[in-house]
Write an enzyme that holds these catalytic residues in place. Structure first.
Site, PDB file in Angstrom:
ATOM      1  N   TYR A   1       0.809  -1.220   0.000  1.00 26.44           N
ATOM      2  CA  TYR A   1       0.000   0.000   0.000  1.00 26.44           C
ATOM      3  C   TYR A   1       0.844   1.273   0.000  1.00 26.44           C
ATOM      4  O   TYR A   1       2.040   1.253   0.235  1.00 26.44           O
ATOM      5  CB  TYR A   1      -1.058   0.003   1.089  1.00 26.44           C
ATOM      6  CG  TYR A   1      -0.697  -0.112   2.541  1.00 26.44           C
ATOM      7  CD1 TYR A   1      -1.713  -0.311   3.476  1.00 26.44           C
ATOM      8  CD2 TYR A   1       0.600  -0.012   3.027  1.00 26.44           C
ATOM      9  CE1 TYR A   1      -1.447  -0.409   4.826  1.00 26.44           C
ATOM     10  CE2 TYR A   1       0.879  -0.113   4.380  1.00 26.44           C
ATOM     11  CZ  TYR A   1      -0.140  -0.301   5.272  1.00 26.44           C
ATOM     12  OH  TYR A   1       0.133  -0.392   6.608  1.00 26.44           O
ATOM     13  N   GLU A   2       0.178   2.378  -0.337  1.00 22.31           N
ATOM     14  CA  GLU A   2       0.829   3.673  -0.603  1.00 22.31           C
ATOM     15  C   GLU A   2       1.820   3.582  -1.763  1.00 22.31           C
ATOM     16  O   GLU A   2       2.836   4.262  -1.791  1.00 22.31           O
ATOM     17  CB  GLU A   2       1.520   4.228   0.655  1.00 22.31           C
ATOM     18  CG  GLU A   2       0.634   4.343   1.860  1.00 22.31           C
ATOM     19  CD  GLU A   2      -0.686   5.030   1.576  1.00 22.31           C
ATOM     20  OE1 GLU A   2      -0.772   5.824   0.614  1.00 22.31           O
ATOM     21  OE2 GLU A   2      -1.653   4.758   2.301  1.00 22.31           O
ATOM     22  N   GLY A   3       1.495   2.737  -2.722  1.00 24.82           N
ATOM     23  CA  GLY A   3       2.357   2.530  -3.883  1.00 24.82           C
ATOM     24  C   GLY A   3       3.245   1.328  -3.648  1.00 24.82           C
ATOM     25  O   GLY A   3       4.060   1.312  -2.723  1.00 24.82           O
TER      26      GLY A   3
END
Length: 595
Positions: free
Chosen positions: A439-441
């Protein structure tokens, strides 16, 4: 059983002896952030983590969040813990005084964030996301929005989220379909579906503020047509109290392999009332304020999990008795020796220890750079500090989470079969750590960000600043006989970074796949080099400590851990350089149908 004790001695060593945190008090607005004040804050945070948050970590995982008729309930004890957290002022620590915050430096926030995530990652995400929302509103919100919402985010009575991902688009946000339509009163009516929204619904706070990316009907295509909106769960009344329910609701929560005590929600917006944050069609820059904060926060989750995994593995290795030392019994009066005498167990523990200590130093240095970028009176120094933060953000997010996952797996391996059993606690770290790489890239996206955006940024100026910091350290200490064993390997690693970067620059101009093929390896190469730089700085501080004649065992342990890192981890940079130079051909040769 898994164990956690806040590593205050190590944190204070980095702050006071490696980084000289006293310099923060010289920056405008941080005069009260003296080492004594910081020490007191860290001690209180440690008590909260050890006595309240860590005991809820496993029970929270066992119970998880529950969903019924649009209502999400957090596990037993979480509401009480959040009330203690909020009443203790922890949500307000680094927020501005004008909104009721304590105005403390980001460096202090990083130090306590490590402890919060180490003791209970799922819990720490609730206030962590709120602070990201605070940052985005503080920088891009109108005065009216800031006055109405920031005090509530600061005191923690309201929490925040960011709503980006949709069922058909994650990384490629230019494809998003959530629509926003201007209303007569200046607000917007927002309709669409967002997924994977951490803390999107819960019972900890009286209101939740969602930062939502959406597109106006006449907006340009792609990311250039995206705007950012503030969509509260309950619309505030004129007096600031909670009013009527808005048109945003949780449709379901995901059933996940980890972080089960944090609700990951499907959020449905049906004509929800929202207010523009920043300028129309310029939502991505505003959202990136929150995303960059979140990426650093997720990196800290990797460090926190690594620290708890390491502590648990050490405790088990000291107690578990199996086999005899290869060099003769070390526990002669017992039937076997503790497994910590075995070289391969030592290898696993040293990988974890050598990562956590250098990662802590790197993250706290980034905290100090953020404070310089925000508050230094010299504009040139602010720019230089921000360049370094920009360069290090994808490195911290990707490398820290890769290593957090590796350290969690090594903890399980240290426990052997007992690590596979839920009641012993360490298998949870593996499950919780895995999401941090996504998550968050995803970490592959972080690598592309580094190679595609950060390295070319300002014509390569930001990259040169980072390499220059490390080269300057080499030049400063090269003549010191005590430092040669740490400085010379760093100098060679820097040469490999420059060699690999030059290769990519030369070949990617002709074939962009060369950049994509090299990205992950180049990020790791740069991460290992940056960690070696921090080990060099730790070694300088350790030699000073030894010269003062205090706590020799502590400082000798730092030097020996640095030696392990240089001898057994840093050599990976050689193979990474070879992998990068292998180019894209072998990756791209196979036609898609041949897989």
């Amino acid at each position: 059983m898994a164990v956690y004790k806040a590593p205050l001695k190590d944190i204070n060593f980095v702050l006071n002896e490696v980084l000289d945190v006293s310099s923060l008090a010289k920056l405008p607005g941080y005069q009260d952030a003296t080492p004594d004040v910081i020490q007191a804050i860290l001690e209180e945070a440690a008590k909260l983590c050890e006595n309240v948050l860590f005991p809820l970590n496993r029970s929270g995982d066992e119970e998880g969040c529950t969903y019924e008729n649009g209502v999400v309930r957090t596990p037993k004890g979480f509401k009480h813990a959040y009330d203690m957290f909020r009443e203790g002022g922890w949500t307000a620590m680094t927020c501005a005084a004008e909104y009721g915050g304590q105005g403390l430096p980001a460096t202090v926030g990083f130090a306590v964030q490590e402890m919060f995530t180490a003791s209970n990652q799922a819990f720490a995400m609730y206030p962590g996301l709120s602070h990201g929302a605070y940052e985005a509103l503080a920088r891009h919100g109108s005065d009216e929005l800031k006055k109405k919402y920031l005090p509530k985010l600061t005191d923690g009575t309201w929490t925040g989220t960011m709503c980006l991902t949709e069922p058909h688009c994650g990384t490629d946000l230019g494809m998003l379909r959530t629509k926003a339509e201007l209303q007569a009163d200046g607000s917007y009516s927002i309709t669409g579906t967002k997924i994977f929204i951490s803390a999107g619904e819960h019972d900890l706070a009286e209101n939740i503020l969602h930062l939502v990316l959406a597109r106006l009907p006449d907006a340009p295509g792609g990311t250039k047509g995206i705007s950012l909106f503030l969509v509260p769960k309950f619309i505030p009344k004129e007096d600031g109290s909670v009013g009527g329910r808005n048109g945003i609701r949780c449709g379901a929560i995901e059933h996940k392999m980890g972080i089960k005590a944090n609700a990951t929600c499907v959020m449905n917006l049906d004509g929800a009332k929202g207010w523009l944050v920043g300028e129309l069609n310029k939502g991505m820059p505003a959202m990136f304020v929150m995303m960059n904060a979140a990426r650093l926060g997720v990196g800290m989750q990797g460090l926190g999990i690594a620290e708890t995994s390491y502590q648990s593995a050490v405790a088990y290795a000291r107690d578990r008795i199996q086999g005899r030392s290869l060099t003769g019994p070390k526990n002669a009066n017992g039937p076997a020796d503790p497994i910590i005498v075995h070289p391969d167990v030592r290898r696993m523990l040293m990988i974890q220890k050598s990562f956590t200590e250098a990662a802590r130093a790197l993250s706290l240095w980034v905290g100090m750079l953020i404070d310089e970028a925000h508050s230094h009176p010299d504009a040139a120094k602010r720019e230089a500090a921000d360049d370094l933060v920009q360069m290090l953000t994808p490195i911290i997010k990707a490398h820290f989470t890769d290593m957090g996952s590796e350290c969690a797996n090594l903890a399980v391996q240290t426990y052997g079969g007992h690590g596979f059993i839920r009641e012993n606690g360490v298998e949870q770290f593996v499950r919780d750590a895995r999401i941090t790489q996504l998550y968050e890239g995803t970490n592959g996206i972080q690598a592309l960000d580094l190679i595609g955006r950060k390295l070319p940024m300002k014509g390569g100026q930001a990259a040169q600043r980072l390499l220059g910091e490390m080269s300057g350290f080499v030049a400063q200490h090269k003549a010191d006989d005590k430092m040669k064993e740490f400085v010379e390997p760093l100098e060679k690693a820097l040469g490999r970074v420059q060699d690999a970067a030059l290769f990519v620059m030369q070949h990617a101009m002709k074939n962009h796949d060369e950049a994509g093929a090299a990205a992950t390896d180049l990020l790791r190469l740069m991460a290992l080099t940056a960690m070696t730089f921090m080990w060099g700085r730790i070694a300088v501080a350790a030699h000073k400590g030894l010269a003062a004649g205090n706590d020799n065992a502590f400082y000798e342990a730092k030097l020996n851990t640095a030696r392990f890192y240089i001898a057994r981890v840093l050599p990976q940079t050689t193979s990474l350089n070879h992998q990068i130079k292998a180019g894209a051909a072998t990756l791209m040769a196979l036609p898609a149908e041949a897989f």
